[in-house]
Design an enzyme around this catalytic site. Structure first.
Site, PDB file in Angstrom:
ATOM      1  N   ASP A  90       4.383 -43.578 -17.599  1.00 26.22           N
ATOM      2  CA  ASP A  90       5.297 -44.610 -17.080  1.00 26.22           C
ATOM      3  C   ASP A  90       4.580 -45.799 -16.435  1.00 26.22           C
ATOM      4  O   ASP A  90       4.979 -46.947 -16.661  1.00 26.22           O
ATOM      5  CB  ASP A  90       6.284 -43.998 -16.065  1.00 26.22           C
ATOM      6  CG  ASP A  90       7.395 -43.209 -16.737  1.00 26.22           C
ATOM      7  OD1 ASP A  90       7.591 -43.381 -17.956  1.00 26.22           O
ATOM      8  OD2 ASP A  90       8.069 -42.423 -16.046  1.00 26.22           O
ATOM      9  N   ASP A 117      10.915 -32.192 -26.682  1.00 22.15           N
ATOM     10  CA  ASP A 117       9.489 -32.463 -26.742  1.00 22.15           C
ATOM     11  C   ASP A 117       9.383 -33.972 -26.885  1.00 22.15           C
ATOM     12  O   ASP A 117      10.166 -34.599 -27.604  1.00 22.15           O
ATOM     13  CB  ASP A 117       8.808 -31.757 -27.906  1.00 22.15           C
ATOM     14  CG  ASP A 117       7.306 -31.763 -27.704  1.00 22.15           C
ATOM     15  OD1 ASP A 117       6.844 -31.308 -26.641  1.00 22.15           O
ATOM     16  OD2 ASP A 117       6.575 -32.246 -28.589  1.00 22.15           O
ATOM     17  N   HIS A 139      13.878 -43.034 -23.784  1.00 23.90           N
ATOM     18  CA  HIS A 139      13.940 -42.241 -25.014  1.00 23.90           C
ATOM     19  C   HIS A 139      14.721 -40.948 -24.766  1.00 23.90           C
ATOM     20  O   HIS A 139      15.534 -40.531 -25.562  1.00 23.90           O
ATOM     21  CB  HIS A 139      12.511 -41.945 -25.485  1.00 23.90           C
ATOM     22  CG  HIS A 139      11.590 -41.456 -24.399  1.00 23.90           C
ATOM     23  ND1 HIS A 139      11.449 -42.118 -23.201  1.00 23.90           N
ATOM     24  CD2 HIS A 139      10.800 -40.353 -24.287  1.00 23.90           C
ATOM     25  CE1 HIS A 139      10.605 -41.462 -22.424  1.00 23.90           C
ATOM     26  NE2 HIS A 139      10.209 -40.380 -23.072  1.00 23.90           N
ATOM     27  N   ARG A 140      14.465 -40.313 -23.576  1.00 21.32           N
ATOM     28  CA  ARG A 140      15.154 -39.050 -23.278  1.00 21.32           C
ATOM     29  C   ARG A 140      16.642 -39.306 -23.012  1.00 21.32           C
ATOM     30  O   ARG A 140      17.493 -38.530 -23.406  1.00 21.32           O
ATOM     31  CB  ARG A 140      14.505 -38.382 -22.061  1.00 21.32           C
ATOM     32  CG  ARG A 140      14.610 -36.880 -22.104  1.00 21.32           C
ATOM     33  CD  ARG A 140      13.649 -36.183 -21.163  1.00 21.32           C
ATOM     34  NE  ARG A 140      12.835 -37.045 -20.391  1.00 21.32           N
ATOM     35  CZ  ARG A 140      11.604 -37.431 -20.742  1.00 21.32           C
ATOM     36  NH1 ARG A 140      11.040 -36.952 -21.817  1.00 21.32           N
ATOM     37  NH2 ARG A 140      10.924 -38.270 -20.001  1.00 21.32           N
TER      38      ARG A 140
HETATM   39  P1  IMP Z   1       6.170 -32.356 -23.193  1.00 24.14           P
HETATM   40  O1  IMP Z   1       6.537 -31.865 -21.829  1.00 24.14           O
HETATM   41  O2  IMP Z   1       5.434 -31.402 -24.023  1.00 24.14           O
HETATM   42  O3  IMP Z   1       7.362 -32.973 -23.902  1.00 24.14           O
HETATM   43  O4  IMP Z   1       5.105 -33.508 -22.972  1.00 24.14           O
HETATM   44  C1  IMP Z   1       5.526 -34.734 -22.700  1.00 24.14           C
HETATM   45  C2  IMP Z   1       4.335 -35.584 -22.299  1.00 24.14           C
HETATM   46  O5  IMP Z   1       4.554 -36.868 -22.893  1.00 24.14           O
HETATM   47  C3  IMP Z   1       4.338 -35.808 -20.791  1.00 24.14           C
HETATM   48  O6  IMP Z   1       3.461 -34.919 -20.128  1.00 24.14           O
HETATM   49  C4  IMP Z   1       3.874 -37.245 -20.702  1.00 24.14           C
HETATM   50  O7  IMP Z   1       2.479 -37.291 -20.806  1.00 24.14           O
HETATM   51  C5  IMP Z   1       4.475 -37.888 -21.954  1.00 24.14           C
HETATM   52  N1  IMP Z   1       5.853 -38.373 -21.680  1.00 24.14           N
HETATM   53  C6  IMP Z   1       7.012 -37.915 -22.209  1.00 24.14           C
HETATM   54  N2  IMP Z   1       8.078 -38.575 -21.717  1.00 24.14           N
HETATM   55  C7  IMP Z   1       7.572 -39.456 -20.848  1.00 24.14           C
HETATM   56  C8  IMP Z   1       8.190 -40.410 -19.984  1.00 24.14           C
HETATM   57  O8  IMP Z   1       9.422 -40.558 -19.882  1.00 24.14           O
HETATM   58  N3  IMP Z   1       7.365 -41.144 -19.239  1.00 24.14           N
HETATM   59  C9  IMP Z   1       6.009 -41.003 -19.283  1.00 24.14           C
HETATM   60  N4  IMP Z   1       5.386 -40.114 -20.038  1.00 24.14           N
HETATM   61  C10 IMP Z   1       6.164 -39.335 -20.821  1.00 24.14           C
END
Ligand code: IMP
Length: 195
Positions: free
Chosen positions: A153, A69, A178-179
């Protein structure tokens, strides 16, 4: 060893597959499996939501599962959008809607708009439960730039760079994101544990 990645976000899937490429682990995403399961992210932290996803998918397939997440935290917005990064401007909103909302909210604050991306990655196989966190620090800019990547991004410039993440090649994003940090740490732990 096959591991299911509990995500249908193609941007994330590409990144995580690249991180585990040529390792002992083969990553199969929910997207590959044609599974459109909608897991409610009711947690108050990235960690809680990552566990919700990993557990839900493990309970379906009974196979080792990875989940993450992640989101954006902006200092001047008291850490928002945070855990609601994906749906910051409402259910079914687009990445662009969210970027416009962030830019509008920040227009009343002086620059720089300091922010960080955070990713909590987890592994769960019914017995082992492992978690790791990665962060990428930077600033938010006033307009979208670049079409690579996804989400925020195009409005995020990492510290030490002049381009947004949306302008960086995926290989470079995968070195600094971060990932990349959370999953590289997790990969190392899994390699030590299982190989
Ligand atoms: P998740 O899928 O619930 O973890 O939601 C992550 C949300 O955070 C994404 O839909 C983006 O809006 C934002 N996000 C997370 N990682 C990134 C990234 O690497 N680049 C840009 N936005 C990100």
């Amino acid at each position: 060893m096959k591991i299911i990645f509990a995500s249908q976000n193609l941007g994330k899937v590409k990144e995580v597959k690249a991180i585990f490429n040529n390792s002992h682990f083969e990553i199969i995403s929910l997207y590959d499996l044609g599974n459109k399961i909608d897991i409610e992210e009711t947690g108050l932290t990235f960690s809680e939501n990552a566990w919700l996803k990993a557990k839900a998918v493990y309970d379906i397939y009974n196979e080792p599962t990875l989940a993450d997440d992640s989101g954006l935290m902006i200092e001047q917005l008291d850490g928002r959008p945070g855990v609601i990064s994906a749906r910051y401007s409402g259910e079914n909103c687009t990445f662009k809607d969210n970027n416009v909302k962030v830019i509008n909210e920040l227009s009343k604050f002086p620059e720089p708009h300091k922010a960080k991306f955070v990713s909590t990655a987890v592994y769960y196989d019914g017995k082992n439960r492992i978690e790791s966190v990665g962060e990428l620090h930077g600033v938010i800019i006033k307009e979208e730039k670049g079409t690579n990547g996804f989400g925020y991004d195009p409005i995020f410039i990492p510290d030490g760079f002049e381009q947004t993440v949306g302008e960086l090649e995926l290989d470079l994003k995968n070195e600094i994101s971060h990932r990349a940090k959370s999953f590289e740490k997790l990969k190392k732990i899994l390699l030590e544990k299982f190989c």
